[in-house]
Design a protein around this motif. Structure first.
Motif, short mmCIF file in Angstrom:
data_model
loop_
_atom_site.label_atom_id
_atom_site.label_comp_id
_atom_site.label_asym_id
_atom_site.label_seq_id
_atom_site.Cartn_x
_atom_site.Cartn_y
_atom_site.Cartn_z
N ARG A 1 42.33 -35.05 6.20
CA ARG A 1 42.68 -34.31 6.80
C ARG A 1 43.32 -35.26 7.81
NH1 ARG A 1 43.21 -29.26 5.89
NH2 ARG A 1 41.94 -28.38 4.13
N LEU A 2 44.67 -34.90 8.27
CA LEU A 2 44.90 -35.69 10.02
C LEU A 2 43.11 -34.71 10.96
CD1 LEU A 2 48.83 -35.11 9.50
CD2 LEU A 2 47.57 -37.96 9.36
N GLU A 3 44.30 -35.84 12.33
CA GLU A 3 43.18 -34.95 13.51
C GLU A 3 43.43 -33.65 13.38
OE1 GLU A 3 44.08 -38.67 15.74
OE2 GLU A 3 41.67 -39.32 15.68
N ASP A 4 44.86 -33.61 13.49
CA ASP A 4 44.33 -31.85 13.99
C ASP A 4 44.52 -30.86 12.50
OD1 ASP A 4 48.33 -31.81 13.38
OD2 ASP A 4 46.78 -32.21 11.75
N GLY A 5 44.10 -31.46 11.33
CA GLY A 5 43.53 -30.35 10.63
C GLY A 5 44.47 -31.03 9.53
N THR A 6 45.75 -30.82 9.64
CA THR A 6 46.56 -31.42 8.33
C THR A 6 46.13 -32.29 6.69
OG1 THR A 6 48.44 -30.70 10.23
CG2 THR A 6 49.00 -32.03 7.93
N LEU A 7 46.98 -31.23 5.99
CA LEU A 7 46.35 -31.92 4.76
C LEU A 7 47.33 -32.90 5.11
CD1 LEU A 7 45.34 -31.79 1.14
CD2 LEU A 7 43.98 -31.20 2.78
#
Ligand code: CS2
Ligand code: MG
Length: 402
Positions: A393-399
């Motif tokens: 995941r990216l740091e903002d939570g995006t898979l």
């Protein structure tokens, strides 16, 4: 000669492997790798429930006909599961044919085109310094080519860097574990790793790096350009492989050589990238790209466009795949390099083999067939245990891409 048995053997000597063993009425048998990391049981079912029953009674020497029976005959063609199943059958049949001919597989393919097979191994570390220590260790062992991956400041863990000093194994949990990724932090750091390797080891060491599908085309173009002073042997999987247009954009911006293909399973995945000369190395390998029969077609197409082979060779491909790939590498005219993540002694004990390593190079051995077998009694001691690849995941939570 007739096929009398087609048996799937699942074992887990440190990690899961799926092996197909095809036996004939004349006692000759062959083995093929059918391992698909994190999806092993899907291939087991594809073989046991659908393909193996159709093998019984067939002439094992009709390799091409059997390949098309299972490929064209599937209707639902291509895909990693089906093509890994077909690959295992194909590899086992080539093993049988070479044994019947009483010659090593590379002779049957056309004889050797080189004296030995250059391989690259993996140097990993939590930081640049510990990665350089690993590079030094492998240079000491004679490797001429090393892939470097290191931890990224500000990111807890990243692809290719083992945790807790253990050998790297990405399928590390019953269900997918989650990791966090920052492209910005990665792009700002990795060129420093390449500079440090060149600083300490000079220009002659072949230097490789695996981006592992994580950049957009313009980000990959930036990394390619910034890597040019360090003249990498290749930058691998710099963008997700499905978007073949993206590779053309990267290609326009950089002379850093590009490699792709370990997730490909047919010539149709590779064709556009090869014909547009957007890549320099094709990494599809025996176990996931339909076996020897189909991989020959991919390699021959690649040769027309100056693309060389650079087969995938991670530990989640069994020693059978490594053995068959080394015979292929010995023969293939447009050979580039072979990945070699060393299997553990425990794994190699289950898979007796004839390939040999010396001073950065392999030879496949002279035993009839591909030279690798499976010790079924020993394999039975290591039962299968589900293990899935991580997600990212990216740091903002995006898979994101793992
Ligand atoms: C990696 C692989 O070796 C490589 O180039 O991309 O180790 C990959 O992560 C694994 O094969 C996935 O199972
Ligand atoms: Mg890779």
């Amino acid at each position: 000669m007739k096929i009398t048995e087609a048996k799937v053997i699942v074992c887990s000597p440190g990690r899961n492997f799926v092996t197909l063993k095809i036996t004939t009425d004349e006692g000759v048998y062959g083995v093929g790798d059918a391992t698909l990391n994190g999806r092993e049981k899907a291939v087991v079912s594809y073989l046991e429930d659908y393909l193996c029953p159709s093998l019984i009674g067939r002439d094992p020497q009709q390799i091409e006909d059997i390949w098309h029976f299972f490929y064209r005959g599937a209707y639902w063609r291509r895909g990693p599961v089906g093509m890994s199943a077909i690959a295992a059958i194909d590899t086992a049949l080539w093993d049988i044919k070479a044994k019947v001919a009483n010659m090593p597989l590379y002779q049957l393919l056309g004889g050797r085109s080189r004296d030995r097979i250059m391989v690259y191994t993996h140097a990993n570390g939590n930081d640049i310094e510990s990665t350089l220590e690993q590079v030094a260790k492998y240079v000491e062992k004679g490797y001429k080519a090393v892939r470097v991956q290191c931890g990224i400041p500000g990111i807890a863990s990243t692809y290719g860097v083992p945790k807790g000093g253990k050998a790297y194994e990405p399928a590390d949990a019953d269900l997918p574990s989650e990791s966090v990724w920052s492209t910005e932090k990665y792009l700002n750091h990795i060129p420093k790793l390449f500079a440090a390797v060149r600083e300490q080891f000079g220009d002659d060491l072949h230097l490789l790096h695996d981006v592992h599908h994580r950049l957009t085309p313009i980000e990959a173009a930036r990394l390619g350009k910034e890597s040019e002073p360090f003249h990498l042997f290749w930058l691998e999987d710099c963008v997700p492989a499905e978007n073949q247009e993206g590779w053309k954009l990267v290609r326009q911006h950089t002379t850093t050589p590009l490699a792709v293909g370990e997730v490909f399973n047919s010539i149709h995945d590779c064709r556009e990238l090869i014909q547009s000369q957007s890549i320099d190395y094709i990494r599809s390998t025996v176990v996931h790209a339909g076996g020897i029969t189909h991989l020959r077609r991919i390699a021959d197409l690649a040769a027309l466009y100056h693309v060389k082979t650079g087969f995938h060779g991670a530990t989640d491909l069994s020693p059978i795949c490594m053995g068959a790939a080394l015979h292929f590498d010995y023969w293939v005219p447009n050979f580039g390099i072979q990945e070699h993540m060393p299997h553990t002694e425990q794994m190699l004990e289950v898979f007796p083999h004839h390939f040999e390593f010396s001073d950065g190079f392999f030879t496949p051995g002279e035993a009839p067939g591909h030279g690798v077998d499976i010790d079924e009694k020993l394999a039975d001691k290591y039962p299968y245990k589900r293990a899935c690849l991580p997600v990212n995941r990216l740091e903002d939570g995006t898979l994101w891409h793992w």
